[in-house]
Design an enzyme around this catalytic site. Sequence first.
Site, PDB file in Angstrom:
ATOM      1  N   LYS A  61      37.434  22.432  34.652  1.00 36.28           N
ATOM      2  CA  LYS A  61      38.201  23.627  34.300  1.00 36.28           C
ATOM      3  C   LYS A  61      39.333  23.186  33.390  1.00 36.28           C
ATOM      4  O   LYS A  61      39.772  22.025  33.439  1.00 36.28           O
ATOM      5  CB  LYS A  61      38.785  24.299  35.560  1.00 36.28           C
ATOM      6  CG  LYS A  61      39.048  25.782  35.390  1.00 36.28           C
ATOM      7  CD  LYS A  61      37.782  26.612  35.552  1.00 36.28           C
ATOM      8  CE  LYS A  61      38.050  28.087  35.374  1.00 36.28           C
ATOM      9  NZ  LYS A  61      36.882  28.897  35.775  1.00 36.28           N
TER      10      LYS A  61
HETATM   11  P1  NAD Z   1      40.380  39.041  33.023  1.00 34.36           P
HETATM   12  O1  NAD Z   1      41.666  38.499  32.529  1.00 34.36           O
HETATM   13  O2  NAD Z   1      39.412  39.634  32.038  1.00 34.36           O
HETATM   14  O3  NAD Z   1      40.645  40.158  34.146  1.00 34.36           O
HETATM   15  C1  NAD Z   1      41.513  39.988  35.233  1.00 34.36           C
HETATM   16  C2  NAD Z   1      41.797  41.363  35.821  1.00 34.36           C
HETATM   17  O4  NAD Z   1      42.575  41.222  37.011  1.00 34.36           O
HETATM   18  C3  NAD Z   1      42.611  42.273  34.904  1.00 34.36           C
HETATM   19  O5  NAD Z   1      42.171  43.602  35.049  1.00 34.36           O
HETATM   20  C4  NAD Z   1      44.035  42.130  35.437  1.00 34.36           C
HETATM   21  O6  NAD Z   1      44.876  43.220  35.123  1.00 34.36           O
HETATM   22  C5  NAD Z   1      43.737  42.042  36.921  1.00 34.36           C
HETATM   23  N1  NAD Z   1      44.780  41.411  37.723  1.00 34.36           N
HETATM   24  C6  NAD Z   1      45.386  40.218  37.528  1.00 34.36           C
HETATM   25  N2  NAD Z   1      46.276  39.986  38.511  1.00 34.36           N
HETATM   26  C7  NAD Z   1      46.218  41.072  39.340  1.00 34.36           C
HETATM   27  C8  NAD Z   1      46.892  41.440  40.538  1.00 34.36           C
HETATM   28  N3  NAD Z   1      47.806  40.631  41.069  1.00 34.36           N
HETATM   29  N4  NAD Z   1      46.573  42.611  41.111  1.00 34.36           N
HETATM   30  C9  NAD Z   1      45.651  43.436  40.574  1.00 34.36           C
HETATM   31  N5  NAD Z   1      44.975  43.125  39.456  1.00 34.36           N
HETATM   32  C10 NAD Z   1      45.270  41.973  38.846  1.00 34.36           C
HETATM   33  O7  NAD Z   1      39.683  37.858  33.850  1.00 34.36           O
HETATM   34  P2  NAD Z   1      38.152  37.735  34.272  1.00 34.36           P
HETATM   35  O8  NAD Z   1      37.466  36.897  33.258  1.00 34.36           O
HETATM   36  O9  NAD Z   1      37.643  39.074  34.625  1.00 34.36           O
HETATM   37  O10 NAD Z   1      38.306  36.850  35.582  1.00 34.36           O
HETATM   38  C11 NAD Z   1      38.674  37.393  36.852  1.00 34.36           C
HETATM   39  C12 NAD Z   1      38.359  36.387  37.936  1.00 34.36           C
HETATM   40  O11 NAD Z   1      36.958  36.069  37.892  1.00 34.36           O
HETATM   41  C13 NAD Z   1      39.075  35.057  37.834  1.00 34.36           C
HETATM   42  O12 NAD Z   1      39.278  34.558  39.133  1.00 34.36           O
HETATM   43  C14 NAD Z   1      38.069  34.177  37.099  1.00 34.36           C
HETATM   44  O13 NAD Z   1      38.278  32.790  37.323  1.00 34.36           O
HETATM   45  C15 NAD Z   1      36.782  34.658  37.736  1.00 34.36           C
HETATM   46  N6  NAD Z   1      35.567  34.403  36.970  1.00 34.36           N
HETATM   47  C16 NAD Z   1      35.454  34.767  35.674  1.00 34.36           C
HETATM   48  C17 NAD Z   1      34.250  34.532  35.010  1.00 34.36           C
HETATM   49  C18 NAD Z   1      34.024  34.999  33.600  1.00 34.36           C
HETATM   50  O14 NAD Z   1      32.892  34.877  33.109  1.00 34.36           O
HETATM   51  N7  NAD Z   1      35.004  35.559  32.915  1.00 34.36           N
HETATM   52  C19 NAD Z   1      33.189  33.903  35.667  1.00 34.36           C
HETATM   53  C20 NAD Z   1      33.342  33.548  37.003  1.00 34.36           C
HETATM   54  C21 NAD Z   1      34.522  33.814  37.643  1.00 34.36           C
END
Ligand code: NAD
Length: 418
Positions: A105
């Site tokens: 990461k």
């Molecule tokens: P992103 O930045 O696109 O979205 C994050 C979302 O969470 C946003 O809507 C944001 O406003 C919201 N958020 C953040 N903090 C918050 C809080 N305290 N309360 C409520 N909402 C909150 O990120 P993403 O790519 O969607 O990733 C989200 C999670 O999924 C992370 O843990 C990431 O590591 C994991 N993840 C992402 C991927 C990917 O392909 N993008 C793959 C596997 C896991």
Amino acid sequence: MTMYDPYQNMLHVLDEAASVLKLHKDEYAFVRYPERELTVSLPIRMDDGHVQVFEGYRVQHSSVRGPAKGGVRYHPNTDINETRALAGWMTIKCAVANIPYGGAKGGIRVDPQCLSDRELERLTREYTYRISPIIGTDIDVPAPDVGTNAQIMAWIVDEYSKLRGKYTPGVVTGKPIEIGGSLGRNEATGRGIMYTLMSYLETTGKKPCDITMAAQGFGNVGSVGCLLMKRAGINIVAIGDIGRSLYNPNGIDIEKAYAYANSHGRSLDGYQEEGMQVIPKGDVLHLDVDVLFMAAMENQLNAATMEGVKAKLILEGANGPTTNEADTYFYKHGIEILPDVMTNAGGVVGSYYEWVQNRTGFYWTEEEYNKKLQANMRKTFQTVWQVKEKYHVSARLSCYIIALSRIVAAQNYRGFLG
Ligand code: NAD
């Protein structure tokens, strides 16, 4: 309440898995330590002429089963400890999904919303330059995570290709289609979550149309996940992001909310529909629904929030949304968790398919891609459920048992020096 340390959380479950497998600590001690950690400083000339120095990280937790693999996060709270935990979870996830990768990461401690596009590009290029000695198609392959996207991956490819003197699209995944990205990759994480939930409902004899859901997080994972689960028949009554939480007892119009967020910088701010109320942010976690879909950040379900949870199933789209304390509490109270390292693996499985296409130069249709993704997610779920039932453990511990036995087997074949 114990201090939240996500890497210690990971080690705790790993040790439990080792104990179920009756492994002596010498047989798996190597998995407890990241193989390599790099901290870099990134001096950037900002648009107003002053120089600001950012801190960046790349942690390669494991390369035992293949090249290290994992996303890059741009977030103001990112630090080496969080990056280490996220890298460790990637090792477990790739092994559970049985794709030929280790785990890694990366990240930069920055709020990308506060930078101009030119500043973001300069920062990304500098980061690529600084980590370039340790990344590569066969070594360590970054991808998007929170705060990063396909454009940022494109800048990484470009900078890395210039440094190496040859076009190298396979150095990252999650790229735009135009430069070697894959059809389907953008939705892969959300799609994989939907497939996993469908497998669970099938196994437990439940119908999607009988299920209500509340979702925290409406970014890449949350919005696509909600859209596809809604299309599969789930009634999503609440969604929320960092700014707003919305509740409609009759069901949110997810198609409309998705389109709105996509055209408003991925934010739900200002979104409205009939019958919907704005609720306090934390309330999304405590609604009377069947499924709680966690798609924001780590450490959301913890000692302070766990007791109010009414859902009978927690679907972990985010990485590490549940602390160990909350995990134990939910297990004791019969609340099932479909854990991150299985449920959101669609992202990295999809990345693997993109990387395979880059290496062969032969590109697939979206249907082929989704079909392979569905087969992998389904098989992974079935394996996790069999092991869960065999050892009478939680689905999370089952994942770690599967992952650890695969990693240890690989290391035993490769052998130890000294
Ligand atoms: P992103 O930045 O696109 O979205 C994050 C979302 O969470 C946003 O809507 C944001 O406003 C919201 N958020 C953040 N903090 C918050 C809080 N305290 N309360 C409520 N909402 C909150 O990120 P993403 O790519 O969607 O990733 C989200 C999670 O999924 C992370 O843990 C990431 O590591 C994991 N993840 C992402 C991927 C990917 O392909 N993008 C793959 C596997 C896991």
